[in-house]
Design a protein around this motif. Sequence first.
Motif, short mmCIF file in Angstrom:
data_model
loop_
_atom_site.label_atom_id
_atom_site.label_comp_id
_atom_site.label_asym_id
_atom_site.label_seq_id
_atom_site.Cartn_x
_atom_site.Cartn_y
_atom_site.Cartn_z
N UNK A 126 -19.21 -24.66 29.42
CA UNK A 126 -20.14 -24.94 30.51
C UNK A 126 -19.78 -24.18 31.77
N UNK A 127 -18.50 -24.19 32.14
CA UNK A 127 -18.07 -23.50 33.37
C UNK A 127 -17.37 -22.18 33.10
N UNK A 128 -17.31 -21.77 31.84
CA UNK A 128 -16.66 -20.51 31.49
C UNK A 128 -15.14 -20.57 31.42
N UNK B 7 -13.23 -13.16 34.28
CA UNK B 7 -14.60 -12.79 34.59
C UNK B 7 -14.78 -12.71 36.10
N UNK B 8 -15.85 -12.08 36.52
CA UNK B 8 -16.08 -11.90 37.95
C UNK B 8 -16.16 -13.25 38.65
N UNK B 9 -15.39 -13.39 39.75
CA UNK B 9 -15.41 -14.61 40.55
C UNK B 9 -14.58 -15.75 40.01
N UNK B 10 -13.77 -15.52 38.97
CA UNK B 10 -13.02 -16.62 38.35
C UNK B 10 -11.57 -16.71 38.81
N UNK C 21 -7.22 -8.71 36.02
CA UNK C 21 -6.02 -9.00 35.24
C UNK C 21 -5.08 -9.89 36.05
N UNK C 22 -5.07 -11.19 35.73
CA UNK C 22 -4.22 -12.15 36.44
C UNK C 22 -2.85 -12.21 35.78
N UNK C 23 -1.82 -11.98 36.58
CA UNK C 23 -0.43 -12.02 36.08
C UNK C 23 0.21 -13.33 36.51
N UNK C 24 0.83 -14.03 35.55
CA UNK C 24 1.51 -15.30 35.85
C UNK C 24 2.89 -15.28 35.22
#
Length: 264
Positions: free
Chosen positions: A195-197, A224-227, A255-258
């Motif tokens: 629902x919210x991606x 995704x864009x805006x996430x 690309x989120x790095x954690x």
Amino acid sequence: MEARRLLAHAMGCRQEDLLRDPRAPVPPPAARHFAAMLRRRLDHAPIAHLLGTSGFWTHELAVSPATLIPRADSEALVEAALDAFPDRATVRRVLDLGTGTGCLLLAALAEFPVATGLGIDRAPAAAALAAANAARLGLDGRAAFLAGDWAAALGPAACFDLVLSNPPYVESAALPALMPEVARHEPALALDGGVDGLDAYRAILAVLPRLLTPGTGRAVLELGQGQRAAVEVLARDAGLVPLGCRPDLGSVDRALVSAPGVQG
């Protein structure tokens, strides 16, 4: 441009050959193959499906309707991984969740020379295609693939220096509005993020802390864009520390790095 690519494919020659000799006859079998591909392209079949391959990083990979077609935006994950590990010899184990064609894992193995890797996909046909791509590239001795639900098949001792993932992140209601090449020809399993991606991120982030090498492990997730803000919150809630986000060529946070949080 697409017609020229398809004609060269049908004739088994290079596009340059067509330009060099534009009056060269087209053998009847090639003409029939070309016409069939044109009909499929007019029905919005992706050109990668017609050609059977798609380029990603430094590789040419086989594609099929069982997987997403690799996109240049996803190369930002490979770049982010290289930034995270300046000493490439320190990466020894790589995990790719939702491997698809195997594009991310195989690109990583090409850049981290001592690493071995595991790719997991919920679609058995995708895992099989990724294994075939590894074999074609001569990386099958360093890569294994299996079908499973994210990391559910991994035991408690599984540990990785680098975890990569391009999960499904399109909101369910937005799927019909995607371009027809995507909505009608690429697998919904690899697109539908709920629902919210964010459904896949919740599942992946919940298990990442136990999968990453304590202290030095890094996870790189495609967004995704805006996430970005929403996924960073989910990462922190799971006990991870977001370290930054690399944009793609369109300047979208991609690309989120954690990293693992401090234990104890």
